[in-house]
Write a protein that holds these residues in place. Structure first.
Motif, PDB file in Angstrom:
ATOM      1  N   PRO A  81      28.290  73.937  65.577  1.00 46.53           N
ATOM      2  CA  PRO A  81      27.665  74.033  64.257  1.00 46.53           C
ATOM      3  C   PRO A  81      27.988  75.386  63.649  1.00 46.53           C
ATOM      4  N   VAL A  82      27.832  75.499  62.348  1.00 46.84           N
ATOM      5  CA  VAL A  82      28.234  76.722  61.648  1.00 46.84           C
ATOM      6  C   VAL A  82      27.462  77.952  62.138  1.00 46.84           C
ATOM      7  N   SER A  83      26.179  77.785  62.417  1.00 50.13           N
ATOM      8  CA  SER A  83      25.379  78.936  62.847  1.00 50.13           C
ATOM      9  C   SER A  83      25.911  79.552  64.132  1.00 50.13           C
ATOM     10  N   VAL A  84      26.492  78.724  65.008  1.00 47.74           N
ATOM     11  CA  VAL A  84      27.088  79.228  66.251  1.00 47.74           C
ATOM     12  C   VAL A  84      28.515  79.697  65.991  1.00 47.74           C
ATOM     13  N   MET A  85      29.291  78.901  65.260  1.00 45.84           N
ATOM     14  CA  MET A  85      30.680  79.255  64.974  1.00 45.84           C
ATOM     15  C   MET A  85      30.779  80.592  64.245  1.00 45.84           C
ATOM     16  N   ALA A  86      29.765  80.906  63.426  1.00 45.71           N
ATOM     17  CA  ALA A  86      29.760  82.163  62.679  1.00 45.71           C
ATOM     18  C   ALA A  86      29.668  83.386  63.590  1.00 45.71           C
ATOM     19  N   GLU A  87      29.268  83.173  64.850  1.00 45.27           N
ATOM     20  CA  GLU A  87      29.222  84.288  65.793  1.00 45.27           C
ATOM     21  C   GLU A  87      30.611  84.868  66.033  1.00 45.27           C
ATOM     22  N   GLY A  88      31.638  84.070  65.796  1.00 46.96           N
ATOM     23  CA  GLY A  88      32.993  84.585  65.934  1.00 46.96           C
ATOM     24  C   GLY A  88      33.357  85.534  64.813  1.00 46.96           C
ATOM     25  N   ALA A  89      32.859  85.264  63.604  1.00 45.52           N
ATOM     26  CA  ALA A  89      33.207  86.075  62.436  1.00 45.52           C
ATOM     27  C   ALA A  89      32.235  87.217  62.193  1.00 45.52           C
ATOM     28  N   LEU A  90      30.980  87.043  62.592  1.00 46.07           N
ATOM     29  CA  LEU A  90      29.948  88.035  62.264  1.00 46.07           C
ATOM     30  C   LEU A  90      29.296  88.660  63.489  1.00 46.07           C
ATOM     31  N   GLY A  91      29.561  88.118  64.687  1.00 46.63           N
ATOM     32  CA  GLY A  91      28.824  88.537  65.873  1.00 46.63           C
ATOM     33  C   GLY A  91      27.529  87.741  65.956  1.00 46.63           C
ATOM     34  N   LYS A  92      26.952  87.639  67.138  1.00 44.33           N
ATOM     35  CA  LYS A  92      25.753  86.820  67.317  1.00 44.33           C
ATOM     36  C   LYS A  92      24.603  87.295  66.444  1.00 44.33           C
ATOM     37  N   GLN A  93      24.351  88.597  66.398  1.00 46.11           N
ATOM     38  CA  GLN A  93      23.252  89.126  65.595  1.00 46.11           C
ATOM     39  C   GLN A  93      23.575  89.046  64.100  1.00 46.11           C
TER      40      GLN A  93
END
Length: 438
Positions: free
Chosen positions: A79-91
């Protein structure tokens, strides 16, 4: 990338046909806000060709970025909320996405509660032979806001069946309303003679259309991860969004043009469907707004570091804020809210696309999730959002900022500027600053 470690692996039997995913998008487009945005376009003085072009370009832009995000989600199963950890970091992903979701959902809850309240107050006032007063509208907005909020917190299961009635009924009322509007108000002559003296322009139109589904385009990966292939993502996005979006916005624009009004409840009353129109409007708004409150509550819980067990509390807070905004007249700031959405949300798409397709060359094996804050992504998103707001005229909607010249520099289309800037900047910063999150 190890998918199984995230807990979001998509199994082969969970994959869906592109038609079923397209139906999700089409259902999301058939709603009251799309009618309102159609009214905003005609109210902005755009000609019929300009309205059509604005819709096609605006939704074309959304489809372009939702396809890239959707294909990466299809590849990774995330999902996007998890995939975004690649672009923005988990926090970074947690705070930025949760904040945007909470802000957008609370705002939409307020606007739809106000729409419902105004329609209900107008109908009651009409029965009494008078016009609805501001107090009556505010009280009605609060009452309906509370009703919607209670059903969101309680998980009213009947809403699922209400949705099956609301969507077809809203479509039928729109078609009937346009037909009656043309018959009763000499609609063809009005459309033929329609020649606005002043137009807000295509840039305004495109920005409004983009704002109508900006958030949906970014979080499209939550559904597209179940697609069977990248090709299915492309087909479901285009077929699901553009036809339904064009239909609903044009319905709103035409209803507004032939009746000379923007207030959707007044429009439905003027074309002879006050009660049925109200039922369609209230039921459609109700089903959508429960989702707004629930999604806003979950986003707020994530933002505050609470687990899903606290969703009733955070949903209540999100819905209460939205209800207060509705009573305070948020509906009067509808265009300003849309403009803000079109500035803040698309740059996030630019960062997500850059990370997967430019930094990692669209290769799932190269994609990685990061902990902490990933500076290139966070910086790129913020710069892109500020640029989109400055060039898109967002700050001009706020009196305290409207006179600050360097915050209002119109150029091209704000949302597109934001996407391009965040995409390019993320790609460059990732090379210069490295791939490690702080």
């Amino acid at each position: 990338m190890n998918e199984t470690s995230t807990g979001f692996e998509v199994k082969p039997e969970q994959r869906q046909s592109w038609v079923s995913i397209a139906m999700v998008w089409a259902g999301g487009m058939i709603c009251v806000p799309c009618l309102m945005i159609g009214g905003v376009l005609s109210g902005g003085g755009l000609s019929i060709p300009q309205i059509i072009l604005s819709i096609l370009i605006g939704y074309g832009l959304i489809c372009a970025y939702m396809i890239f995000i959707g294909m990466s989600a299809c590849d990774t199963g995330l999902p996007v909320s998890v995939m975004a950890e690649g672009a923005l970091g988990k926090q970074g992903a947690r705070y930025i996405i949760s904040l945007l979701l909470a802000f957008a959902c609370v705002g939409w809850f307020g606007i739809q509660s106000a729409t419902c309240g105004q329609a209900f107050a107008s109908m009651l006032a009409g029965m009494m032979g008078k016009e609805a007063s501001p107090t009556m509208v505010a009280v009605s907005s609060i009452v309906w806001g509370i009703i919607m909020l209670v059903t969101a917190c309680a998980g009213f299961k009947g809403l699922k069946w209400l949705n099956y009635i609301a969507v077809p009924l809203l479509v039928a009322v729109c078609i009937y309303g346009v037909a009656m509007g043309f018959a009763q108000n000499d609609g063809m002559a009005k459309i033929a003679a329609y020649d606005p003296a002043q137009s807000a322009g295509m840039v305004f139109g495109i920005s409004m259309v983009v704002a109508s589904f900006a958030l949906g385009g970014v979080i499209s990966g939550d559904y597209c991860r179940f697609a069977r292939s990248r090709a299915d993502v492309v087909k479901s996005s285009i077929v699901g969004v553009i036809p339904a979006g064009l239909f609903m916005l044009m319905m709103g624009a035409l209803l507004s043009l032939v009746t000379g009004q923007y207030d959707i409840s007044a429009i439905l009353a003027s074309v002879g469907v006050p009660v049925i129109g109200l039922i369609a409007l209230v039921s459609a708004t109700w089903t959508t707004n429960v989702t707004n409150a629930y999604s806003g509550g979950l986003a707020m819980a994530n933002l505050l570091g609470l687990d899903e067990s606290k969703f009733t509390l955070t949903t209540g807070v999100a819905g209460t804020i939205g209800t207060v905004l509705a009573a305070a007249g948020l509906l009067g700031k509808f265009s300003a809210f849309l403009n803000l959405m079109s500035g803040l949300i698309p740059p996030l798409a630019g960062v997500l696309i850059a990370e997967y397709w430019l930094v990692n060359k669209g290769d799932k094996s190269r994609f990685q999730l990061r902990k902490g804050f990933y500076a290139p992504g966070v910086i790129s998103f913020l710069v892109g959002a500020i640029a989109a707001c400055i060039t898109g005229g967002t700050f001009a909607n706020f009196p305290a900022l409207a006179s600050v010249s360097f915050l209002n520099v119109p150029f091209f289309v704000g949302p597109i500027n934001g996407i391009v800037i965040s995409l390019i900047l993320h790609t460059l910063l990732s090379k210069v600053m490295g791939t490690k999150a702080e």
